[in-house]
Design an enzyme around this catalytic site. Structure first.
Site, PDB file in Angstrom:
ATOM      1  N   HIS A  54       0.823  -1.209   0.000  1.00 39.29           N
ATOM      2  CA  HIS A  54       0.000   0.000   0.000  1.00 39.29           C
ATOM      3  C   HIS A  54       0.860   1.263   0.000  1.00 39.29           C
ATOM      4  O   HIS A  54       0.516   2.259  -0.627  1.00 39.29           O
ATOM      5  CB  HIS A  54      -0.924  -0.017   1.219  1.00 39.29           C
ATOM      6  CG  HIS A  54      -2.059   0.950   1.133  1.00 39.29           C
ATOM      7  ND1 HIS A  54      -3.129   0.764   0.287  1.00 39.29           N
ATOM      8  CD2 HIS A  54      -2.298   2.113   1.771  1.00 39.29           C
ATOM      9  CE1 HIS A  54      -3.972   1.768   0.421  1.00 39.29           C
ATOM     10  NE2 HIS A  54      -3.495   2.601   1.311  1.00 39.29           N
ATOM     11  N   HIS A 100     -10.413   2.569  -1.029  1.00 38.08           N
ATOM     12  CA  HIS A 100     -10.638   2.223   0.375  1.00 38.08           C
ATOM     13  C   HIS A 100     -11.429   0.919   0.398  1.00 38.08           C
ATOM     14  O   HIS A 100     -12.448   0.796   1.068  1.00 38.08           O
ATOM     15  CB  HIS A 100     -11.366   3.355   1.116  1.00 38.08           C
ATOM     16  CG  HIS A 100     -10.601   3.837   2.312  1.00 38.08           C
ATOM     17  ND1 HIS A 100     -11.175   4.154   3.509  1.00 38.08           N
ATOM     18  CD2 HIS A 100      -9.277   4.015   2.502  1.00 38.08           C
ATOM     19  CE1 HIS A 100     -10.244   4.532   4.377  1.00 38.08           C
ATOM     20  NE2 HIS A 100      -9.085   4.448   3.789  1.00 38.08           N
TER      21      HIS A 100
END
Length: 743
Positions: A54, A100
């Protein structure tokens, strides 16, 4: 976890506790060799988040390097909070898309809300005022109670945050497919406007300058959120609710206004949002980019919970927080501005010249790590890649045109498929008119906002048909970019640049990495041909549930410039008597189509072809025709083919209909998804000029005032005769009806 309870250096190594944080044996050994000792618990946690996929893109960097990132108007490419493109008159547009996904699958309302909050902070941390939010959402089939719950909560979360902060949500897309059943996708995009002199970077420059913490207090929410986003879903994922952050849009609104005021003050040296990995990433990245170091005293960090350890403070992803670097001696000027907005601003450290991240806590040095090792030196993996067995099989499978006995009924059924059906239920929950700059609201091909004080406007869209990417990721990647550009052009704008969100399964599986590589090849080629450089984006991998991957879904966010608001065009037919044209020929291409999915319950075969040079020529010809005042309406042909595109153009037109006579091989061809096509209307007096200007355009009919949608073939045989209001009712009612029905 207090310092007394934290495992020792030795325990971390011998019991392999680092594996629980997402680090491999090889990575831990590399850390040991870089710092010349065993890391403590806090340092191990810091490395684990900074070296997660990430934050580090360690699995995707080799692929991302393929993208074209430079262009004549690009002021800031990848590497900062958001990309920036010049739009003339000393103005620039700032935009970025982020995912998300993992938080939204566990806690859909807060997951979606904080996704919106995070992307807004990325944009205003560059110095830009956010003017619009878009989203790209993917869910399983809208028949299961779980999917309905996720869908309703995600939309409510986006609406709740965006509406409270006062930024219009002007567009996006929602797709439903079995592949997202256990792993929904929530991608949020924000667009902002800035004057050139206000552009700020996330850099910690100037030895001795003050490091300042601003915004909400730090809690224990979101700890290891970045690591959580870098692993597959499993039954244990539900237990990771603490890794989902909680948002406060009213705090964000204050933070936004205060930061935009601070950015005008030359005491500000650098600013960055505390996003993924919170304090850790903002401090390490700002120092690394500036070639400096940062020392912070964690005792000074505003905390909303008692007894927080250094590990917890550094890894928390509490929302609505920023890290600033302020010129030494001018701290009070900045504190005064934040106090005016009732926000806490605290000096927590200073910039050093030793390129180290040094953290003090309770009188002890609890972390001393090289910032470049954290921000730049994560290992980069060139994963094995192999073509999946199904790909060859699909290439060689001939897909026959589905047999259609009643084209009107087929059209009605397609209009009721949730992916095609009206998304009014969604966007009616969004305030898309706040700030009153929205010219084209959600529901057309792109959202359009005027730029006050000028004749210009910005068009924006998000696009991706993942079914094509599943069939052929390279072709599907090209189509995703081309469709985004088509939507921009249909709105009267010139495509400027792209922000991409690469949503894929587990990259450690060779067939998934092959999908990532091939889609990047397709996206890169399309971006080069269409002159839309990639100025930033996001990678979301490990989107799998119980070992099953989502379809490859690289969402393309695109922004275009309307030179004159008089050129703004929508998909809706304008007046009776206008002539209807179709740009581009229609082939029998049904693989991956909505018709194939609806009639056969699965998708297979060879993806529709796309010739990017033809695509570019048609887009340029159409845009020139729009700018020359020849076009009344324009709509790209996508899911559901020509039949759906023509019908949609009659919706919301107050009694207009269409009389179409078209040369197609079969009724099924009405629903073929051949690429590079547009439905356009022109006034009768512009018929010859338009046909001469757009070589691939064919006249197919007329806009009528009888509210009837009629389609005949070349021989005059009637294929469809339906009341527009009946079709529109089916299209509008599909999603509300599914949500009310019992599964």
């Amino acid at each position: 976890m207090s310092l007394l309870l934290e495992p020792s250096h030795k325990q971390i190594k011998e019991e392999k506790l680092y594996q629980q944080m997402g680090l491999s044996d090889e990575e831990f050994a590399l850390i040991e060799s870089i710092i010349g000792r065993l890391p403590n618990y806090t340092e191990t946690g810091i490395f684990s988040v900074m070296w997660s996929e990430h934050c580090s893109y360690k699995n995707s960097k080799p692929v991302l390097s393929k993208f074209p990132t430079k262009g004549e108007h690009v002021l800031q490419g990848p590497g900062e909070g958001a990309g920036i493109v010049d739009i003339g008159d000393n103005q620039a547009v700032v935009f970025k898309i982020e995912s998300h996904n993992h938080p939204s699958a566990i806690e859909p309302y807060q997951g979606a809300a904080t996704g919106v909050g995070g992307i807004i902070r990325d944009v205003f941390s560059m110095g830009a005022r956010p003017i619009a939010v878009l989203n790209s959402l993917r869910f399983g089939e809208l028949t299961s109670p779980r999917v309905k719950y996720l869908f309703e909560e995600v939309v409510a979360g986006i609406a709740g945050y965006g509406n409270c902060i006062g930024i219009p949500t002007v567009g996006g897309e929602v797709h439903f497919d079995q592949s997202y059943e256990g792993n929904p996708l929530v991608n949020a995009m924000c667009v902002g406007l800035i004057n050139h002199e206000d552009i700020k970077k996330g850099q910690a420059k100037g030895v001795g300058n003050t490091v300042m913490y601003v915004g909400a207090k730090t809690g224990r929410d979101g700890i290891h959120g970045a690591t959580f986003a870098s692993e597959e879903f499993s039954d244990e994922s539900e237990e990771k609710r603490s890794a989902v952050q909680v948002g406060d849009p009213f705090m964000e609104k204050l933070l936004l206004e205060a930061c935009l005021e601070v950015i005008k003050n030359d005491a500000l040296v650098g600013i960055q949002d505390m996003g993924a990995a919170g304090l850790t990433s903002s401090s390490a990245e700002m120092a690394s980019k500036a070639g400096s170091g940062i020392e912070m005293n964690l005792d000074l960090i505003p905390q909303r919970e008692t007894g927080m350890s250094a590990y917890e403070m550094m890894l928390s992803e509490s929302q609505e927080r920023m890290l600033l670097v302020i010129e030494k001696g001018r701290e009070q000027e900045i504190i005064d501005i934040f106090e005016k907005y009732d926000l806490e601003a605290v000096s927590v450290g200073h910039v050093t010249d030793d390129k180290m991240l040094r953290l003090l806590h309770q009188g002890e040095v609890v972390c001393e790590l090289p910032v470049d090792a954290l921000a730049e030196e994560a290992p980069v993996y060139h994963k094995p890649s192999s073509e999946p067995a199904y790909y060859r099989e699909f290439l060689e499978t001939k897909v026959e045109a589905p047999a259609i006995t009643d084209a009107a009924q087929t059209l009605k059924q397609l209009l009721q498929q949730p992916t095609i059906a009206s998304k009014e239920w969604v966007y009616d929950q969004y305030d898309y008119m706040v700030r009153t700059n929205t010219v084209v609201a959600p529901g057309s091909d792109a959202g359009v906002l005027r730029i006050r004080g000028t004749k210009k406007a910005l068009a924006m869209t998000t696009d991706c048909n993942a079914r094509y990417l599943y069939l052929d990721p390279e072709v599907g990647g090209k189509i995703a970019v081309a469709e985004a550009a088509r939507n921009i052009v249909c709105s009267g704008a010139r495509p400027l640049a792209v922000t991409d969100n690469l949503n894929f399964g587990n990259p450690e599986k060779p067939e998934i990495f092959w999908q990532i590589e091939k889609s990047a090849d397709g996206i890169s080629e399309a971006c080069r041909t269409l002159s839309t450089p990639v100025i930033g984006g996001n990678v979301s991998l490990y989107n799998e549930s119980n070992g099953t991957a989502i379809y490859p879904t690289p969402v393309i966010g695109m922004v275009g410039l309307v030179e004159d608001t008089a050129h703004i065009t929508t998909k809706s037919f304008q007046q009776a008597g206008d002539v209807i044209f179709v740009i581009g020929e229609t082939k029998e291409e049904f693989a991956g189509s909505e018709l194939q999915k609806m009639t056969e319950g699965r998708i297979y075969g060879k993806a529709p072809e796309i010739d990017l040079d033809v695509e570019l020529a048609r887009q340029e010809a159409l845009l020139a025709a729009i700018q020359n005042g020849l076009v009344q309406s324009a709509h790209d042909v996508s899911e559901g083919g020509l039949g759906v595109a023509l019908a949609e153009s009659t919706f919301g037109t107050d009694g207009l209909g269409a009389d179409i006579q078209i040369d197609l091989d079969s009724e099924a061809s009405l629903f073929s998804e051949t690429q590079s096509r547009f439905v356009v209307t022109v006034k009768p007096e512009h018929r010859e000029a338009f046909a001469a200007a757009v070589k691939d355009a064919k006249e197919v009919g007329t806009v009528t005032n009888d509210g009837v949608f009629t389609v005949k073939n070349q021989e005059g045989q009637q294929w469809i005769h339906a009341a527009v209001n009946e079709l529109e009712r089916a299209w509008k009612g599909a999603i509300p009806c599914l949500l009310k029905s019992e599964a």
